[in-house]
Design an enzyme around this catalytic site. Structure first.
Site, mmCIF file in Angstrom:
data_model
loop_
_atom_site.group_PDB
_atom_site.id
_atom_site.type_symbol
_atom_site.label_atom_id
_atom_site.label_comp_id
_atom_site.label_asym_id
_atom_site.label_seq_id
_atom_site.Cartn_x
_atom_site.Cartn_y
_atom_site.Cartn_z
ATOM 1 N N ASN A 197 0.650 18.520 -21.699
ATOM 2 C CA ASN A 197 0.497 17.492 -22.711
ATOM 3 C C ASN A 197 0.396 17.833 -24.474
ATOM 4 O OD1 ASN A 197 -0.010 15.357 -20.939
ATOM 5 N ND2 ASN A 197 -1.921 16.045 -20.573
ATOM 6 N N HIS A 252 1.137 10.936 -29.195
ATOM 7 C CA HIS A 252 0.985 9.689 -28.565
ATOM 8 C C HIS A 252 0.533 8.769 -29.681
ATOM 9 C CE1 HIS A 252 0.677 10.400 -24.017
ATOM 10 N NE2 HIS A 252 1.833 10.178 -24.395
ATOM 11 N N LYS A 294 3.697 11.797 -11.493
ATOM 12 C CA LYS A 294 2.935 10.661 -12.476
ATOM 13 C C LYS A 294 3.659 9.548 -12.614
ATOM 14 C CE LYS A 294 0.250 13.337 -15.656
ATOM 15 N NZ LYS A 294 0.178 13.743 -17.157
ATOM 16 N N HIS A 327 9.319 8.774 -27.933
ATOM 17 C CA HIS A 327 8.253 9.513 -27.500
ATOM 18 C C HIS A 327 8.848 11.209 -27.896
ATOM 19 C CE1 HIS A 327 5.527 11.310 -24.553
ATOM 20 N NE2 HIS A 327 6.412 12.266 -24.235
ATOM 21 N N ARG A 330 0.801 -1.330 0.029
ATOM 22 C CA ARG A 330 -0.098 -0.119 0.012
ATOM 23 C C ARG A 330 0.975 1.330 -0.155
ATOM 24 N NH1 ARG A 330 -3.170 -3.215 3.332
ATOM 25 N NH2 ARG A 330 -5.060 -3.995 2.190
ATOM 26 N N LYS A 366 7.488 23.453 -14.349
ATOM 27 C CA LYS A 366 6.609 22.340 -14.290
ATOM 28 C C LYS A 366 6.267 22.239 -12.808
ATOM 29 C CE LYS A 366 5.787 17.552 -14.977
ATOM 30 N NZ LYS A 366 6.457 16.109 -15.343
ATOM 31 N N GLU A 411 -4.011 16.944 -12.344
ATOM 32 C CA GLU A 411 -4.458 17.209 -13.850
ATOM 33 C C GLU A 411 -5.965 17.322 -13.916
ATOM 34 O OE1 GLU A 411 -1.982 15.263 -16.800
ATOM 35 O OE2 GLU A 411 -3.585 15.241 -18.137
ATOM 36 N N HIS A 457 0.787 16.178 -27.280
ATOM 37 C CA HIS A 457 0.699 14.617 -27.049
ATOM 38 C C HIS A 457 -0.259 14.080 -27.780
ATOM 39 C CE1 HIS A 457 4.010 15.843 -24.545
ATOM 40 N NE2 HIS A 457 3.942 14.601 -23.941
ATOM 41 N N GLU A 495 11.139 17.621 -25.371
ATOM 42 C CA GLU A 495 10.077 17.866 -24.184
ATOM 43 C C GLU A 495 10.636 19.341 -23.768
ATOM 44 O OE1 GLU A 495 7.356 16.921 -22.666
ATOM 45 O OE2 GLU A 495 7.012 14.533 -23.626
ATOM 46 N N ARG A 552 -2.709 21.551 -15.281
ATOM 47 C CA ARG A 552 -1.649 20.608 -15.713
ATOM 48 C C ARG A 552 -1.608 20.056 -17.139
ATOM 49 N NH1 ARG A 552 1.278 16.235 -11.931
ATOM 50 N NH2 ARG A 552 2.775 15.356 -13.480
HETATM 51 N N1 GLY Z 1 4.447 14.871 -18.746
HETATM 52 C C1 GLY Z 1 3.228 15.274 -18.352
HETATM 53 C C2 GLY Z 1 2.915 15.786 -16.847
HETATM 54 O O1 GLY Z 1 3.857 15.268 -15.946
HETATM 55 O O2 GLY Z 1 1.954 15.792 -16.435
#
Ligand code: GLY
Length: 348
Positions: free
Chosen positions: A232, A239, A130, A249, A108, A214, A224, A235, A172, A228
């Site tokens: 993206n 993606h 993330k 990527h 957990r 960031k 998000e 993306h 990025e 946030r």
């Molecule tokens: N890579 C996008 C984020 O961390 O939200």
């Protein structure tokens, strides 16, 4: 060395930019630590790892699957790791994704931290909490938000990266500049040579600018639900290109950013000159390649996008260099723009 703090409602994460990665030894508990890495990183840096058990995974996206999590969890159990345990990930985005996800669910949840070894993970993936693994060909379906206690970003590690991996990360960095920092954008425009040389001081400065941006976004919207989403940018199409297996990527995101930039231009959100500056910067580092993915395939991949809500999705537009805006638009509009964009490319 620059220390950047991400502070959310429930956690605090320290990002150390320009710190020597080997100093991580002094930041770990005395026992109960395991290191998760990949075979490439182990080959290059393994003999300097802190003296704890090391579990290594195969490099690349194929390790982001449930079987790998299961296997690692068994190894942790066999090594006697209990709830006081600590996972240190040493590697790039995939290693941090896998180790972070494992740390969040093992017993957990146990403590974790990262030594981030690629440009992609230093400017983006390893910060912000993330984590995730893929399900079939849909990316990051299983995962959660959990901040690592600290992340070390040592730009000297970037000298051992293969070119393709370095430039994938650069995409990025350029993304952050486009959506959030015009000064960073200009710095990348002006420092072509220094970037190619992987100048440690220059990269430290730029990684710091990217992480600072960031951190401000994640501190405001960790999960998000709003702001946030701007991270993206590029993306949605990116993606789809990446999942087609045609590009790493960053290269996929670079092409996704180019399409999103053209879309923003069509909507009147940016000027012709700003769109050209974005395209020129991506071209300066050879980040734009031709993929020729048929419309029906792009359509299927975008329809699978986990960020789609019903018939709409949140699309990120650029509305000036250093500024981005999120709009909820019909998926059908995203698809028809792709067709329009592609037909225009064939004409020119
Ligand atoms: N890579 C996008 C984020 O961390 O939200």
């Amino acid at each position: 060395m620059e220390r950047i703090i991400i502070k959310t409602q429930t956690a605090r994460s320290e990002i150390l930019i320009g710190e020597n990665w080997e100093s991580v030894d002094g930041m770990l508990p005395g026992s109960g630590v395991v290191i998760i890495t990949d075979d490439n990183v182990l080959d290059i840096y393994g003999d300097r790892f802190p003296q704890f058990p090391v579990f290594s995974i195969a490099p690349g996206e194929r390790s982001k699957m449930f079987e790998v999590i299961e296997l690692l969890a068994e190894k942790l159990l066999s090594a006697g790791i209990d709830r006081t345990g600590f996972i240190l990930a040493i590697g790039g985005g995939v290693v941090c994704d896998v180790a972070g996800f494992l740390a969040s669910i093992y017993l957990r949840g146990i403590r974790c931290a990262y030594v981030s070894s690629t440009l992609l993970s230093q400017v983006d993936a390893s910060t912000g909490g993330k984590n995730g693994i893929n399900l079939g060909n849909t990316k990051n379906v299983l995962g959660n938000f959990r901040q690592p206690e600290f992340v070390i970003c040592d730009p000297s590690m970037l000298h051992t990266l293969p070119d393709e991996e370095f430039f994938s990360g650069l995409a990025e960095l350029i993304k952050t500049a486009i959506i959030g920092n015009e000064r960073l954008f200009e710095m990348i425009e002006r420092n072509h040579e220094g970037i190619l040389r992987r100048d440690t001081e220059l990269l430290s400065l730029m990684i710091g600018m990217s992480v600072n941006f960031k951190a401000s976004v994640v501190s405001e919207d960790e999960k998000e639900s709003g702001l946030r989403r701007i991270l993206n940018f590029g993306h949605t199409y990116g993606h789809a290109i990446e999942i087609s297996g045609l590009a790493r990527h960053g290269f996929a995101v670079a092409s996704g950013m180019e399409i999103a930039t053209s879309f923003s231009l069509l909507k009147g959100l940016i000027s012709e000159r700003e769109a050209s500056r974005i395209r020129d910067l991506l071209n300066q580092f050879n980040l734009l390649r031709e993929y020729n993915i048929p419309d029906y395939q792009i359509e299927q991949l975008i329809l699978h996008d986990k960020k789609k809500t019903g018939t709409d999705l949140h699309f990120i537009f650029v509305n000036g260099i250093g500024k981005a805006v999120v709009e909820k638009i019909p998926v059908a509009e995203v698809l028809s723009f792709y067709k329009y964009y592609k037909s225009g490319k064939q004409i020119t």
